[in-house]
Design an enzyme around this catalytic site. Structure first.
Site, PDB file in Angstrom:
ATOM      1  N   SER A  95       0.810  -1.223   0.000  1.00  0.00           N
ATOM      2  CA  SER A  95       0.000   0.000   0.000  1.00  0.00           C
ATOM      3  C   SER A  95       0.842   1.272   0.000  1.00  0.00           C
ATOM      4  O   SER A  95       0.423   2.284  -0.563  1.00  0.00           O
ATOM      5  CB  SER A  95      -0.940  -0.001   1.212  1.00  0.00           C
ATOM      6  OG  SER A  95      -1.819  -1.102   1.159  1.00  0.00           O
ATOM      7  N   HIS A 153      -0.022   3.434   4.585  1.00  0.00           N
ATOM      8  CA  HIS A 153      -0.841   4.086   3.554  1.00  0.00           C
ATOM      9  C   HIS A 153      -0.604   5.591   3.568  1.00  0.00           C
ATOM     10  O   HIS A 153      -0.440   6.225   2.509  1.00  0.00           O
ATOM     11  CB  HIS A 153      -2.329   3.822   3.797  1.00  0.00           C
ATOM     12  CG  HIS A 153      -2.724   2.389   3.751  1.00  0.00           C
ATOM     13  ND1 HIS A 153      -2.319   1.453   4.685  1.00  0.00           N
ATOM     14  CD2 HIS A 153      -3.528   1.713   2.882  1.00  0.00           C
ATOM     15  CE1 HIS A 153      -2.833   0.273   4.398  1.00  0.00           C
ATOM     16  NE2 HIS A 153      -3.586   0.398   3.310  1.00  0.00           N
TER      17      HIS A 153
END
Length: 415
Positions: free
Chosen positions: A289, A354
Protein backbone atom coordinates in the site's frame (compact mmCIF):
# COMPACT_ATOMS: atom_id res chain seq x y z
CA UNK A 1 11.08 7.94 -23.66
CA UNK A 2 12.96 7.97 -26.84
CA UNK A 3 12.03 8.88 -30.33
CA UNK A 4 13.37 7.61 -33.59
CA UNK A 5 13.77 10.66 -35.76
CA UNK A 6 15.45 10.78 -39.17
CA UNK A 7 18.49 12.95 -39.77
CA UNK A 8 18.84 15.05 -42.89
CA UNK A 9 21.91 15.74 -44.99
CA UNK A 10 21.00 18.00 -47.85
CA UNK A 11 17.81 16.43 -49.15
CA UNK A 12 18.50 12.79 -48.26
CA UNK A 13 17.34 10.63 -45.35
CA UNK A 14 19.80 8.81 -43.14
CA UNK A 15 19.31 6.11 -40.50
CA UNK A 16 17.17 7.01 -37.48
CA UNK A 17 18.82 8.23 -34.35
CA UNK A 18 17.37 8.04 -30.83
CA UNK A 19 16.47 11.36 -29.30
CA UNK A 20 14.23 12.37 -26.41
CA UNK A 21 10.97 14.17 -27.14
CA UNK A 22 10.71 17.76 -26.08
CA UNK A 23 8.31 18.88 -23.42
CA UNK A 24 5.52 21.38 -23.83
CA UNK A 25 5.21 24.65 -22.00
CA UNK A 26 2.95 25.15 -19.03
CA UNK A 27 -0.11 27.37 -19.27
CA UNK A 28 0.43 30.79 -20.76
CA UNK A 29 1.94 33.31 -18.38
CA UNK A 30 3.46 30.69 -16.11
CA UNK A 31 7.13 31.14 -15.31
CA UNK A 32 9.35 28.26 -16.38
CA UNK A 33 12.98 27.54 -15.70
CA UNK A 34 14.40 26.93 -19.16
CA UNK A 35 17.61 26.75 -21.09
CA UNK A 36 18.42 30.15 -22.50
CA UNK A 37 18.94 30.21 -26.24
CA UNK A 38 22.09 32.23 -25.80
CA UNK A 39 23.80 29.37 -23.96
CA UNK A 40 26.48 27.75 -26.07
CA UNK A 41 26.09 24.00 -25.91
CA UNK A 42 28.68 21.43 -26.97
CA UNK A 43 28.20 20.34 -30.55
CA UNK A 44 27.31 16.66 -30.66
CA UNK A 45 28.14 14.66 -33.80
CA UNK A 46 24.51 14.50 -34.89
CA UNK A 47 24.24 18.30 -34.68
CA UNK A 48 26.85 18.70 -37.43
CA UNK A 49 24.22 17.52 -39.91
CA UNK A 50 21.79 20.21 -38.76
CA UNK A 51 24.49 22.87 -38.89
CA UNK A 52 25.38 22.11 -42.49
CA UNK A 53 21.70 22.42 -43.39
CA UNK A 54 21.30 25.67 -41.48
CA UNK A 55 24.49 27.11 -43.01
CA UNK A 56 23.03 26.82 -46.51
CA UNK A 57 20.58 29.54 -45.47
CA UNK A 58 23.20 31.47 -43.50
CA UNK A 59 26.19 31.97 -45.86
CA UNK A 60 27.51 34.85 -43.73
CA UNK A 61 27.67 32.57 -40.68
CA UNK A 62 25.79 35.11 -38.54
CA UNK A 63 23.99 32.43 -36.52
CA UNK A 64 20.57 33.71 -37.62
CA UNK A 65 18.22 33.26 -40.55
CA UNK A 66 14.95 35.03 -41.24
CA UNK A 67 11.64 33.35 -40.54
CA UNK A 68 10.98 33.34 -44.32
CA UNK A 69 14.18 31.35 -44.88
CA UNK A 70 13.23 29.09 -42.02
CA UNK A 71 9.87 28.43 -43.65
CA UNK A 72 11.73 27.68 -46.89
CA UNK A 73 13.86 25.17 -45.05
CA UNK A 74 10.78 23.48 -43.63
CA UNK A 75 9.05 23.45 -47.01
CA UNK A 76 12.08 21.71 -48.53
CA UNK A 77 12.76 19.19 -45.81
CA UNK A 78 9.48 19.03 -43.87
CA UNK A 79 8.42 15.76 -45.49
CA UNK A 80 11.35 14.06 -43.70
CA UNK A 81 10.07 15.09 -40.26
CA UNK A 82 7.37 13.65 -38.05
CA UNK A 83 4.16 15.56 -38.79
CA UNK A 84 3.74 16.67 -35.18
CA UNK A 85 7.33 17.95 -35.01
CA UNK A 86 6.71 19.90 -38.21
CA UNK A 87 3.68 21.53 -36.55
CA UNK A 88 5.84 22.76 -33.69
CA UNK A 89 8.53 24.10 -36.02
CA UNK A 90 5.90 25.97 -38.04
CA UNK A 91 4.53 27.34 -34.78
CA UNK A 92 8.03 28.59 -33.98
CA UNK A 93 8.17 30.45 -37.29
CA UNK A 94 4.69 31.94 -36.72
CA UNK A 95 5.31 32.84 -33.10
CA UNK A 96 8.72 34.48 -33.47
CA UNK A 97 8.25 38.19 -32.94
CA UNK A 98 11.73 39.42 -33.95
CA UNK A 99 11.65 37.84 -37.42
CA UNK A 100 14.82 35.78 -36.90
CA UNK A 101 15.59 32.19 -35.96
CA UNK A 102 18.77 31.49 -34.01
CA UNK A 103 20.95 28.53 -34.99
CA UNK A 104 21.15 27.33 -31.39
CA UNK A 105 17.35 27.43 -31.14
CA UNK A 106 17.16 25.39 -34.33
CA UNK A 107 19.64 22.79 -33.03
CA UNK A 108 17.86 22.62 -29.69
CA UNK A 109 14.56 21.98 -31.41
CA UNK A 110 15.89 19.35 -33.79
CA UNK A 111 17.75 17.64 -30.93
CA UNK A 112 14.66 17.93 -28.72
CA UNK A 113 16.45 19.97 -26.06
CA UNK A 114 14.37 22.31 -23.95
CA UNK A 115 14.73 25.89 -25.04
CA UNK A 116 12.93 29.19 -24.65
CA UNK A 117 12.10 29.19 -28.34
CA UNK A 118 10.37 25.84 -28.11
CA UNK A 119 8.17 27.02 -25.27
CA UNK A 120 7.51 30.33 -26.99
CA UNK A 121 6.44 28.41 -30.08
CA UNK A 122 3.95 26.41 -28.05
CA UNK A 123 2.56 29.50 -26.35
CA UNK A 124 2.36 31.80 -29.37
CA UNK A 125 1.64 29.21 -32.04
CA UNK A 126 -0.75 27.14 -29.96
CA UNK A 127 -3.74 27.83 -32.19
CA UNK A 128 -2.09 25.83 -34.93
CA UNK A 129 -1.56 22.88 -32.62
CA UNK A 130 -5.15 22.94 -31.40
CA UNK A 131 -6.39 22.69 -34.95
CA UNK A 132 -5.80 18.94 -35.27
CA UNK A 133 -6.30 16.95 -32.11
CA UNK A 134 -4.60 13.60 -31.69
CA UNK A 135 -8.02 12.20 -30.79
CA UNK A 136 -9.25 13.03 -34.32
CA UNK A 137 -6.66 10.88 -36.10
CA UNK A 138 -8.15 7.85 -37.86
CA UNK A 139 -6.81 4.60 -39.24
CA UNK A 140 -4.81 3.72 -36.13
CA UNK A 141 -3.95 0.15 -35.19
CA UNK A 142 -4.76 -1.39 -31.81
CA UNK A 143 -1.34 -0.63 -30.32
CA UNK A 144 -1.48 2.97 -31.55
CA UNK A 145 -4.94 3.43 -30.06
CA UNK A 146 -3.64 2.10 -26.74
CA UNK A 147 -0.75 4.60 -26.78
CA UNK A 148 -3.17 7.42 -27.62
CA UNK A 149 -5.44 6.32 -24.78
CA UNK A 150 -2.51 6.33 -22.33
CA UNK A 151 -1.47 9.79 -23.55
CA UNK A 152 -4.93 11.21 -22.78
CA UNK A 153 -4.98 9.40 -19.43
CA UNK A 154 -1.76 10.92 -18.13
CA UNK A 155 -0.70 14.06 -20.03
CA UNK A 156 -2.51 17.41 -19.75
CA UNK A 157 -1.21 19.19 -22.89
CA UNK A 158 -1.93 18.30 -26.49
CA UNK A 159 1.61 18.86 -27.70
CA UNK A 160 2.96 16.53 -25.00
CA UNK A 161 0.46 13.92 -26.09
CA UNK A 162 1.59 14.25 -29.71
CA UNK A 163 5.26 13.98 -28.87
CA UNK A 164 4.58 10.93 -26.72
CA UNK A 165 2.38 9.31 -29.38
CA UNK A 166 5.10 9.77 -32.03
CA UNK A 167 7.96 8.57 -29.83
CA UNK A 168 6.61 5.61 -27.83
CA UNK A 169 7.76 2.23 -29.18
CA UNK A 170 6.86 -0.27 -26.39
CA UNK A 171 10.60 -0.80 -25.96
CA UNK A 172 11.17 -1.18 -23.12
CA UNK A 173 7.69 -2.23 -21.96
CA UNK A 174 6.36 -1.17 -18.52
CA UNK A 175 8.42 -3.93 -16.91
CA UNK A 176 8.78 -2.51 -13.39
CA UNK A 177 5.09 -2.49 -12.44
CA UNK A 178 4.48 -5.81 -14.18
CA UNK A 179 7.48 -7.45 -12.50
CA UNK A 180 6.64 -6.18 -9.00
CA UNK A 181 3.00 -7.25 -9.45
CA UNK A 182 3.92 -10.76 -10.60
CA UNK A 183 6.35 -11.11 -7.69
CA UNK A 184 3.75 -9.97 -5.15
CA UNK A 185 1.11 -12.36 -6.51
CA UNK A 186 3.63 -15.23 -6.61
CA UNK A 187 4.70 -14.69 -2.99
CA UNK A 188 1.07 -14.46 -1.89
CA UNK A 189 0.19 -17.73 -3.63
CA UNK A 190 3.25 -19.43 -2.14
CA UNK A 191 2.24 -18.47 1.40
CA UNK A 192 -1.39 -19.21 0.62
CA UNK A 193 -0.44 -22.82 -0.12
CA UNK A 194 2.00 -23.01 2.80
CA UNK A 195 -0.43 -21.53 5.33
CA UNK A 196 -3.43 -23.27 3.74
CA UNK A 197 -5.50 -20.08 3.59
CA UNK A 198 -6.08 -17.18 1.19
CA UNK A 199 -8.41 -14.98 3.27
CA UNK A 200 -6.91 -13.26 6.33
CA UNK A 201 -3.57 -14.99 6.09
CA UNK A 202 -2.49 -12.70 8.94
CA UNK A 203 -4.51 -14.86 11.33
CA UNK A 204 -2.13 -17.77 10.78
CA UNK A 205 0.46 -18.28 13.55
CA UNK A 206 3.20 -18.71 10.92
CA UNK A 207 2.39 -15.56 8.92
CA UNK A 208 4.85 -13.22 10.65
CA UNK A 209 7.56 -15.88 10.82
CA UNK A 210 8.40 -15.17 7.20
CA UNK A 211 11.63 -13.22 6.57
CA UNK A 212 9.67 -10.60 4.60
CA UNK A 213 7.30 -8.63 6.91
CA UNK A 214 8.51 -5.66 8.94
CA UNK A 215 8.36 -6.33 12.68
CA UNK A 216 9.58 -3.81 15.30
CA UNK A 217 11.51 -6.49 17.16
CA UNK A 218 13.41 -7.27 13.94
CA UNK A 219 13.87 -3.68 12.77
CA UNK A 220 17.66 -4.08 12.60
CA UNK A 221 17.12 -6.34 9.56
CA UNK A 222 17.12 -3.47 7.07
CA UNK A 223 15.67 -5.41 4.13
CA UNK A 224 12.34 -5.72 5.95
CA UNK A 225 11.70 -1.99 5.41
CA UNK A 226 11.28 -2.89 1.72
CA UNK A 227 10.46 -6.61 1.55
CA UNK A 228 7.18 -6.24 3.45
CA UNK A 229 5.52 -5.24 0.14
CA UNK A 230 5.50 -8.90 -0.93
CA UNK A 231 3.29 -10.01 1.97
CA UNK A 232 -0.44 -9.28 2.16
CA UNK A 233 -2.94 -9.95 4.92
CA UNK A 234 -5.29 -11.78 2.58
CA UNK A 235 -6.68 -11.99 -0.94
CA UNK A 236 -8.96 -8.99 -0.27
CA UNK A 237 -5.87 -6.89 0.55
CA UNK A 238 -3.92 -8.16 -2.46
CA UNK A 239 -6.80 -7.69 -4.93
CA UNK A 240 -7.40 -4.02 -4.19
CA UNK A 241 -3.71 -3.19 -4.22
CA UNK A 242 -3.01 -5.05 -7.47
CA UNK A 243 -6.00 -3.47 -9.21
CA UNK A 244 -4.87 0.07 -8.35
CA UNK A 245 -1.22 -0.78 -9.03
CA UNK A 246 -1.90 -2.06 -12.55
CA UNK A 247 -4.60 0.42 -13.59
CA UNK A 248 -2.56 3.45 -12.52
CA UNK A 249 1.02 2.23 -12.50
CA UNK A 250 1.24 0.71 -16.00
CA UNK A 251 0.04 3.85 -17.89
CA UNK A 252 2.28 6.05 -15.75
CA UNK A 253 5.30 3.87 -16.46
CA UNK A 254 4.53 3.84 -20.18
CA UNK A 255 4.74 7.64 -20.16
CA UNK A 256 7.34 8.46 -17.51
CA UNK A 257 9.52 5.35 -17.61
CA UNK A 258 10.52 2.69 -15.08
CA UNK A 259 13.16 4.84 -13.37
CA UNK A 260 10.80 7.64 -12.37
CA UNK A 261 7.86 5.42 -11.45
CA UNK A 262 10.19 3.08 -9.60
CA UNK A 263 11.55 6.07 -7.66
CA UNK A 264 8.05 7.10 -6.52
CA UNK A 265 7.08 3.53 -5.69
CA UNK A 266 10.21 2.66 -3.69
CA UNK A 267 10.18 6.00 -1.86
CA UNK A 268 6.54 5.35 -0.91
CA UNK A 269 7.39 1.85 0.32
CA UNK A 270 10.29 3.06 2.48
CA UNK A 271 8.30 6.02 3.80
CA UNK A 272 5.46 3.66 4.75
CA UNK A 273 7.56 1.34 6.90
CA UNK A 274 9.49 4.20 8.50
CA UNK A 275 6.27 6.08 9.27
CA UNK A 276 4.97 2.99 11.06
CA UNK A 277 8.22 2.62 13.02
CA UNK A 278 7.88 6.23 14.23
CA UNK A 279 4.13 6.55 14.89
CA UNK A 280 2.86 2.99 15.50
CA UNK A 281 5.94 1.56 17.16
CA UNK A 282 4.63 -1.84 18.23
CA UNK A 283 2.88 -2.85 15.00
CA UNK A 284 4.22 -4.93 12.09
CA UNK A 285 3.74 -3.90 8.45
CA UNK A 286 2.74 -5.91 5.37
CA UNK A 287 1.37 -5.02 1.93
CA UNK A 288 2.31 -2.84 -1.03
CA UNK A 289 0.00 0.00 0.00
CA UNK A 290 2.86 2.45 0.63
CA UNK A 291 4.06 2.25 -2.99
CA UNK A 292 0.56 1.96 -4.49
CA UNK A 293 -0.79 4.96 -2.59
CA UNK A 294 2.26 7.01 -3.59
CA UNK A 295 1.54 6.37 -7.28
CA UNK A 296 -2.24 6.82 -7.09
CA UNK A 297 -2.13 9.99 -4.97
CA UNK A 298 0.53 11.53 -7.24
CA UNK A 299 -1.58 10.77 -10.32
CA UNK A 300 -4.82 12.08 -8.80
CA UNK A 301 -3.09 15.25 -7.63
CA UNK A 302 -1.67 15.74 -11.12
CA UNK A 303 -5.16 15.34 -12.62
CA UNK A 304 -6.64 17.90 -10.22
CA UNK A 305 -3.83 20.41 -10.81
CA UNK A 306 -4.32 20.11 -14.59
CA UNK A 307 -8.07 19.54 -14.58
CA UNK A 308 -8.92 21.59 -17.67
CA UNK A 309 -6.10 20.06 -19.71
CA UNK A 310 -6.86 16.43 -18.85
CA UNK A 311 -9.06 15.04 -21.63
CA UNK A 312 -9.59 11.50 -20.34
CA UNK A 313 -13.20 10.31 -20.52
CA UNK A 314 -15.40 10.32 -17.41
CA UNK A 315 -12.55 11.77 -15.38
CA UNK A 316 -14.77 12.93 -12.50
CA UNK A 317 -16.44 9.51 -12.18
CA UNK A 318 -13.14 7.66 -12.46
CA UNK A 319 -11.47 9.91 -9.94
CA UNK A 320 -14.36 9.30 -7.55
CA UNK A 321 -14.02 5.53 -8.07
CA UNK A 322 -10.27 5.71 -7.37
CA UNK A 323 -10.93 7.60 -4.14
CA UNK A 324 -13.59 5.03 -3.17
CA UNK A 325 -11.14 2.15 -3.74
CA UNK A 326 -8.46 3.94 -1.72
CA UNK A 327 -10.94 4.64 1.07
CA UNK A 328 -12.22 1.04 1.16
CA UNK A 329 -8.68 -0.33 1.34
CA UNK A 330 -7.65 2.20 3.98
CA UNK A 331 -10.81 1.51 6.00
CA UNK A 332 -10.11 -2.22 5.86
CA UNK A 333 -6.56 -1.59 7.14
CA UNK A 334 -7.79 0.59 10.02
CA UNK A 335 -10.42 -1.99 11.00
CA UNK A 336 -7.84 -4.79 10.95
CA UNK A 337 -5.34 -2.80 13.02
CA UNK A 338 -7.79 -2.41 15.91
CA UNK A 339 -9.41 -5.81 15.56
CA UNK A 340 -8.38 -8.13 18.42
CA UNK A 341 -5.19 -9.86 17.26
CA UNK A 342 -5.14 -13.60 16.81
CA UNK A 343 -1.89 -13.90 18.73
CA UNK A 344 -1.55 -11.23 21.41
CA UNK A 345 0.42 -9.32 22.49
CA UNK A 346 1.52 -8.78 18.87
CA UNK A 347 -1.00 -6.39 17.24
CA UNK A 348 -2.31 -6.70 13.71
CA UNK A 349 -0.44 -4.88 10.88
CA UNK A 350 -0.50 -1.08 10.90
CA UNK A 351 -2.37 1.20 8.48
CA UNK A 352 0.09 4.10 8.77
CA UNK A 353 2.07 2.90 5.72
CA UNK A 354 -0.84 4.09 3.55
CA UNK A 355 -0.43 7.63 4.89
CA UNK A 356 3.33 7.56 4.34
CA UNK A 357 2.74 6.63 0.71
CA UNK A 358 0.18 9.41 0.24
CA UNK A 359 2.61 12.03 1.58
CA UNK A 360 5.31 10.86 -0.84
CA UNK A 361 2.85 10.96 -3.73
CA UNK A 362 1.61 14.47 -2.94
CA UNK A 363 5.15 15.87 -2.72
CA UNK A 364 7.90 14.02 -4.57
CA UNK A 365 5.48 12.15 -6.82
CA UNK A 366 3.66 15.25 -8.07
CA UNK A 367 6.95 16.93 -9.03
CA UNK A 368 8.05 13.87 -11.00
CA UNK A 369 4.75 13.59 -12.91
CA UNK A 370 4.53 17.35 -13.55
CA UNK A 371 7.90 17.43 -15.30
CA UNK A 372 7.25 15.13 -18.24
CA UNK A 373 10.49 14.59 -20.17
CA UNK A 374 12.32 17.32 -18.27
CA UNK A 375 15.46 16.48 -16.35
CA UNK A 376 14.51 16.20 -12.71
CA UNK A 377 17.99 17.21 -11.58
CA UNK A 378 17.38 20.63 -13.15
CA UNK A 379 14.15 21.21 -11.19
CA UNK A 380 14.70 23.05 -7.91
CA UNK A 381 11.37 21.86 -6.49
CA UNK A 382 12.43 18.25 -7.01
CA UNK A 383 15.59 18.80 -4.98
CA UNK A 384 13.65 20.56 -2.23
CA UNK A 385 11.25 17.63 -1.79
CA UNK A 386 14.02 15.08 -2.23
CA UNK A 387 16.06 16.75 0.51
CA UNK A 388 13.00 16.85 2.80
CA UNK A 389 12.42 13.15 2.10
CA UNK A 390 16.08 12.33 2.80
CA UNK A 391 15.92 14.29 6.06
CA UNK A 392 12.82 12.32 7.07
CA UNK A 393 14.58 9.02 6.34
CA UNK A 394 17.64 10.04 8.40
CA UNK A 395 15.48 11.19 11.32
CA UNK A 396 13.47 7.95 11.20
CA UNK A 397 16.68 5.89 11.19
CA UNK A 398 17.95 7.71 14.29
CA UNK A 399 14.53 7.25 15.87
CA UNK A 400 14.70 3.50 15.27
CA UNK A 401 18.19 3.34 16.72
CA UNK A 402 17.61 5.36 19.90
CA UNK A 403 13.92 6.07 20.60
CA UNK A 404 12.77 2.56 21.50
CA UNK A 405 15.24 2.29 24.36
CA UNK A 406 14.89 5.92 25.49
CA UNK A 407 11.10 5.68 25.61
CA UNK A 408 11.22 2.19 27.08
CA UNK A 409 8.78 0.87 24.50
CA UNK A 410 7.64 -2.66 25.27
CA UNK A 411 7.91 -4.32 21.88
CA UNK A 412 6.02 -7.60 21.40
CA UNK A 413 8.30 -10.60 21.04
CA UNK A 414 9.49 -11.65 17.63
CA UNK A 415 7.29 -14.26 15.94
Amino acid sequence: MEESSPRMTGGTREAPVNISPAVAAHAEGEEIEVLESTDVLPVAPEEVQWKSLFDKYDPENSGFISTEQFRDLLATHGSELDPHKLEVLLALADGNADGKICYQDFVNLMSNKRSNSFRRAILQGSRQLKGCSLRDEVGLGLSQRLVRHVAYETLPREVDRKWYFDSYTYCPPPWFILAITIAEVAVFMYYGIQLDRLVLQVSSPSFLKSPLPYHPQLRSQAWRYFSYVFMHTGIEHLSLNMAMQLLVGVPLEMVHGALRIGLIYVCGVLAGSLAVSVTDMMAPVVGSSGGVYALVSAHLANVVMNWSGMKCQFKLFRMAMALVCMSVEFGRAVWLRFYPPAFPPCPNPSFVAHLGGVLVGLTLGVVVLQNYEQRLQEQSLFWIFFCVYTLFVLCAVFWNVFAYSLLDVRIPPAP
